[in-house]
Design a protein around this motif. Structure first.
Motif, PDB file in Angstrom:
ATOM      1  N   CYS A  80       0.827  -1.186   0.018  1.00  0.00           N
ATOM      2  CA  CYS A  80      -0.147  -0.102   0.104  1.00  0.00           C
ATOM      3  C   CYS A  80       0.848   1.240  -0.049  1.00  0.00           C
ATOM      4  O   CYS A  80       0.525   2.176  -0.746  1.00  0.00           O
ATOM      5  CB  CYS A  80      -1.112  -0.033   1.317  1.00  0.00           C
ATOM      6  SG  CYS A  80      -2.082   1.508   1.463  1.00  0.00           S
ATOM      7  N   PRO A  81       1.976   1.197   0.690  1.00  0.00           N
ATOM      8  CA  PRO A  81       2.748   2.667   0.540  1.00  0.00           C
ATOM      9  C   PRO A  81       3.286   2.916  -0.664  1.00  0.00           C
ATOM     10  O   PRO A  81       3.676   4.033  -0.950  1.00  0.00           O
ATOM     11  CB  PRO A  81       3.842   2.150   1.740  1.00  0.00           C
ATOM     12  CG  PRO A  81       3.414   1.370   2.805  1.00  0.00           C
ATOM     13  CD  PRO A  81       2.356   0.713   1.934  1.00  0.00           C
ATOM     14  N   LEU A  82       3.419   1.837  -1.670  1.00  0.00           N
ATOM     15  CA  LEU A  82       3.789   2.088  -2.912  1.00  0.00           C
ATOM     16  C   LEU A  82       2.642   3.145  -3.718  1.00  0.00           C
ATOM     17  O   LEU A  82       3.045   3.827  -4.437  1.00  0.00           O
ATOM     18  CB  LEU A  82       4.077   1.064  -3.691  1.00  0.00           C
ATOM     19  CG  LEU A  82       4.663  -0.159  -3.195  1.00  0.00           C
ATOM     20  CD1 LEU A  82       4.967  -1.365  -4.195  1.00  0.00           C
ATOM     21  CD2 LEU A  82       6.510   0.603  -3.344  1.00  0.00           C
ATOM     22  N   VAL A  83       1.412   2.706  -3.170  1.00  0.00           N
ATOM     23  CA  VAL A  83       0.201   3.495  -3.950  1.00  0.00           C
ATOM     24  C   VAL A  83       0.297   4.764  -3.232  1.00  0.00           C
ATOM     25  O   VAL A  83       0.162   6.182  -3.884  1.00  0.00           O
ATOM     26  CB  VAL A  83      -0.992   2.999  -3.787  1.00  0.00           C
ATOM     27  CG1 VAL A  83      -2.024   3.526  -4.113  1.00  0.00           C
ATOM     28  CG2 VAL A  83      -1.176   1.412  -4.112  1.00  0.00           C
ATOM     29  N   LEU A  84       0.367   4.857  -2.093  1.00  0.00           N
ATOM     30  CA  LEU A  84       0.629   6.121  -1.093  1.00  0.00           C
ATOM     31  C   LEU A  84       1.810   7.092  -1.892  1.00  0.00           C
ATOM     32  O   LEU A  84       1.686   8.591  -2.137  1.00  0.00           O
ATOM     33  CB  LEU A  84       1.062   5.981   0.052  1.00  0.00           C
ATOM     34  CG  LEU A  84       1.202   7.145   1.117  1.00  0.00           C
ATOM     35  CD1 LEU A  84      -0.040   8.203   1.222  1.00  0.00           C
ATOM     36  CD2 LEU A  84       1.845   6.878   2.436  1.00  0.00           C
ATOM     37  N   ALA A  85       2.911   6.721  -2.407  1.00  0.00           N
ATOM     38  CA  ALA A  85       3.938   7.447  -2.976  1.00  0.00           C
ATOM     39  C   ALA A  85       3.794   7.947  -4.200  1.00  0.00           C
ATOM     40  O   ALA A  85       4.454   9.023  -4.771  1.00  0.00           O
ATOM     41  CB  ALA A  85       5.155   6.476  -3.185  1.00  0.00           C
ATOM     42  N   GLY A  86       2.641   7.641  -4.791  1.00  0.00           N
ATOM     43  CA  GLY A  86       2.076   8.175  -6.008  1.00  0.00           C
ATOM     44  C   GLY A  86       1.571   9.742  -6.143  1.00  0.00           C
ATOM     45  O   GLY A  86       1.583  10.240  -7.053  1.00  0.00           O
ATOM     46  N   GLY A  87       1.120   9.904  -4.793  1.00  0.00           N
ATOM     47  CA  GLY A  87       0.525  11.294  -4.637  1.00  0.00           C
ATOM     48  C   GLY A  87       1.371  12.504  -4.986  1.00  0.00           C
ATOM     49  O   GLY A  87       2.641  12.232  -4.523  1.00  0.00           O
ATOM     50  N   THR A  88       0.901  13.366  -5.596  1.00  0.00           N
ATOM     51  CA  THR A  88       1.696  14.626  -5.812  1.00  0.00           C
ATOM     52  C   THR A  88       1.958  15.462  -4.478  1.00  0.00           C
ATOM     53  O   THR A  88       3.099  15.718  -4.168  1.00  0.00           O
ATOM     54  CB  THR A  88       0.858  15.643  -6.638  1.00  0.00           C
ATOM     55  OG1 THR A  88       0.653  15.191  -7.875  1.00  0.00           O
ATOM     56  CG2 THR A  88       1.612  17.019  -6.974  1.00  0.00           C
ATOM     57  N   ALA A  89       0.842  15.297  -3.457  1.00  0.00           N
ATOM     58  CA  ALA A  89       1.039  15.692  -2.190  1.00  0.00           C
ATOM     59  C   ALA A  89       0.757  14.424  -1.223  1.00  0.00           C
ATOM     60  O   ALA A  89      -0.370  13.735  -1.624  1.00  0.00           O
ATOM     61  CB  ALA A  89       0.145  16.771  -1.979  1.00  0.00           C
ATOM     62  N   ARG A  90       1.365  14.052  -0.203  1.00  0.00           N
ATOM     63  CA  ARG A  90       0.861  12.739   0.572  1.00  0.00           C
ATOM     64  C   ARG A  90       1.030  13.238   1.931  1.00  0.00           C
ATOM     65  O   ARG A  90       1.722  13.866   2.604  1.00  0.00           O
ATOM     66  CB  ARG A  90       2.022  11.728   0.364  1.00  0.00           C
ATOM     67  CG  ARG A  90       2.267  11.628  -1.118  1.00  0.00           C
ATOM     68  CD  ARG A  90       3.645  10.665  -1.349  1.00  0.00           C
ATOM     69  NE  ARG A  90       4.807  11.217  -1.392  1.00  0.00           N
ATOM     70  CZ  ARG A  90       5.491  12.089  -2.046  1.00  0.00           C
ATOM     71  NH1 ARG A  90       5.138  12.272  -3.434  1.00  0.00           N
ATOM     72  NH2 ARG A  90       6.777  12.562  -1.638  1.00  0.00           N
ATOM     73  N   GLU A  91      -0.043  12.486   2.673  1.00  0.00           N
ATOM     74  CA  GLU A  91      -0.641  13.062   3.955  1.00  0.00           C
ATOM     75  C   GLU A  91      -0.869  11.928   4.905  1.00  0.00           C
ATOM     76  O   GLU A  91      -1.496  11.065   4.293  1.00  0.00           O
ATOM     77  CB  GLU A  91      -1.716  14.066   4.022  1.00  0.00           C
ATOM     78  CG  GLU A  91      -2.306  14.543   5.295  1.00  0.00           C
ATOM     79  CD  GLU A  91      -3.564  15.175   5.453  1.00  0.00           C
ATOM     80  OE1 GLU A  91      -4.136  15.405   6.284  1.00  0.00           O
ATOM     81  OE2 GLU A  91      -4.125  15.519   4.223  1.00  0.00           O
ATOM     82  N   ALA A  92      -0.270  12.030   6.236  1.00  0.00           N
ATOM     83  CA  ALA A  92      -0.746  11.037   7.074  1.00  0.00           C
ATOM     84  C   ALA A  92      -1.369  11.503   8.285  1.00  0.00           C
ATOM     85  O   ALA A  92      -0.552  12.393   8.806  1.00  0.00           O
ATOM     86  CB  ALA A  92       0.461   9.981   7.437  1.00  0.00           C
ATOM     87  N   GLU A  93      -2.606  11.302   8.574  1.00  0.00           N
ATOM     88  CA  GLU A  93      -3.115  12.039   9.585  1.00  0.00           C
ATOM     89  C   GLU A  93      -2.630  11.348  10.970  1.00  0.00           C
ATOM     90  O   GLU A  93      -2.124  10.202  10.906  1.00  0.00           O
ATOM     91  CB  GLU A  93      -4.756  11.934   9.452  1.00  0.00           C
ATOM     92  CG  GLU A  93      -5.376  12.660   8.225  1.00  0.00           C
ATOM     93  CD  GLU A  93      -6.615  12.547   8.436  1.00  0.00           C
ATOM     94  OE1 GLU A  93      -7.335  11.763   8.969  1.00  0.00           O
ATOM     95  OE2 GLU A  93      -7.647  13.091   7.496  1.00  0.00           O
ATOM     96  N   ALA A  94      -2.837  12.069  12.057  1.00  0.00           N
ATOM     97  CA  ALA A  94      -2.413  11.461  13.235  1.00  0.00           C
ATOM     98  C   ALA A  94      -3.148  10.163  13.414  1.00  0.00           C
ATOM     99  O   ALA A  94      -4.273   9.825  13.419  1.00  0.00           O
ATOM    100  CB  ALA A  94      -3.069  12.541  14.296  1.00  0.00           C
ATOM    101  N   GLU A  95      -2.337   9.161  14.035  1.00  0.00           N
ATOM    102  CA  GLU A  95      -2.587   7.730  14.277  1.00  0.00           C
ATOM    103  C   GLU A  95      -2.922   6.976  12.863  1.00  0.00           C
ATOM    104  O   GLU A  95      -3.681   5.937  13.126  1.00  0.00           O
ATOM    105  CB  GLU A  95      -3.687   7.730  15.385  1.00  0.00           C
ATOM    106  CG  GLU A  95      -3.418   8.225  16.659  1.00  0.00           C
ATOM    107  CD  GLU A  95      -4.429   8.119  17.758  1.00  0.00           C
ATOM    108  OE1 GLU A  95      -5.759   7.928  17.354  1.00  0.00           O
ATOM    109  OE2 GLU A  95      -4.039   7.925  18.804  1.00  0.00           O
ATOM    110  N   ALA A  96      -2.380   7.436  11.966  1.00  0.00           N
ATOM    111  CA  ALA A  96      -2.187   6.501  10.777  1.00  0.00           C
ATOM    112  C   ALA A  96      -1.640   5.448  10.951  1.00  0.00           C
ATOM    113  O   ALA A  96      -0.321   5.953  11.588  1.00  0.00           O
ATOM    114  CB  ALA A  96      -2.288   7.397   9.667  1.00  0.00           C
ATOM    115  N   ILE A  97      -1.678   4.197  10.483  1.00  0.00           N
ATOM    116  CA  ILE A  97      -0.744   3.261  10.554  1.00  0.00           C
ATOM    117  C   ILE A  97      -0.178   2.845   9.355  1.00  0.00           C
ATOM    118  O   ILE A  97      -0.895   2.427   8.183  1.00  0.00           O
ATOM    119  CB  ILE A  97      -1.587   1.862  11.069  1.00  0.00           C
ATOM    120  CG1 ILE A  97      -2.383   2.344  12.219  1.00  0.00           C
ATOM    121  CG2 ILE A  97      -0.531   0.664  11.360  1.00  0.00           C
ATOM    122  CD1 ILE A  97      -3.492   1.227  12.518  1.00  0.00           C
TER     123      ILE A  97
END
Length: 262
Positions: A159-176
């Motif tokens: 899944c982090p590979l998909v996350l890496a594709g974002g132009t901007a990438r955000e992890a909210e508090a307590e995201a795992i």
């Protein structure tokens, strides 16, 4: 002139060192695969080549932190289902569930049908198919979409590979968010030699993709060091350090925010 040559030499040395680490990881991976293949005979129903199982593996024994920051809000039986997509308000497309073979094709169809409304892809997934994750990530970048992992949502394995594709990438508090070794396997169990070859090819593809997405190599090195039945849970500081998370709304920023008394 001399300083320029030194910079070139330093770059070559760093790249050579990284490639050396990848080669060494392949050797140890070969040994691990033999051991896992033997161990699987004593564990009926256990398939060490399958990614995303269990939904939330225990933390890497020597990793930091030792346990996930929080428990996922979504039940494991929901996360283990094939990935589905839901368009929410504010241009958020929620992608939830395992990245099964075919998820990238369904995602592309969803973007083609609703692309003009989608601004952010919100991920909640234990991972799965590497090929589909890479395809989704590439499409996200091509379309200029942002990605995020919401509070108590999970983004692990591929899944982090998909996350890496974002132009901007955000992890909210307590995201795992966690990474580990990823394997590609067909219906038939590969031999250790075939598995090693496939793992090395997959490693090269992932390393190249992350480099193109602007993600630091340290992220994938942590994955290479973590067995597939464990997860290396990323700290907010590591997410920022590896450039997995961008912008001001990172976990580290949120965690450090305090309210001043009036």
């Amino acid at each position: 002139m001399k300083s320029a040559l030194l910079k070139v030499d330093d770059g070559r040395l760093m790249r050579a060192a990284f490639l050396g680490l990848l080669a060494a990881a392949g050797v140890f991976l070969f040994v691990d695969l033999r051991e896992m293949s033997q161990a699987s005979a004593d564990l009926p129903g256990h398939d060490p080549m399958r990614t995303g199982a269990p939904v939330l593996p225990p933390a890497l024994t020597d990793g930091v932190p030792q346990v996930p920051p929080v428990e996922p809000e979504t039940p494991s039986e929901v996360l283990s289902q094939p990935m589905r997509f839901e368009l929410l308000s504010g241009g958020v497309l929620k992608a939830e569930g395992s990245i099964d073979v075919g998820a990238a094709e369904r995602f592309a169809e969803e973007i083609a049908a609703r692309g003009e409304y989608v601004k952010v892809v919100s991920l909640n997934s234990p991972g799965g198919s590497v090929d589909d994750a890479l395809s989704m990530s590439t499409l996200i970048r091509e379309k200029g979409l942002n990605t995020k992992v919401a509070t108590k949502a999970l983004c692990a394995s591929s899944c982090p590979l998909v996350l890496a594709g974002g132009t901007a990438r955000e992890a909210e508090a307590e995201a795992i968010i966690g990474v580990h070794q990823i394997f590609s396997a067909g219906q038939d169990r590969p031999t250790p030699e075939q598995a090693m070859s496939g793992a090395q090819a997959t490693t090269a593809r992932i390393a190249r993709h992350l480099e193109m997405m602007g993600i630091a190599s340290g992220l994938w090195l942590n994955a290479l060091e973590t067995p597939p039945d464990r997860l290396y849970y990323l700290t907010p500081e590591e997410m920022s350090e590896f450039n997995l998370i961008t912008g001001a709304a990172t976990q580290a920023d949120q965690a450090s925010t305090t309210v001043s008394p009036d």
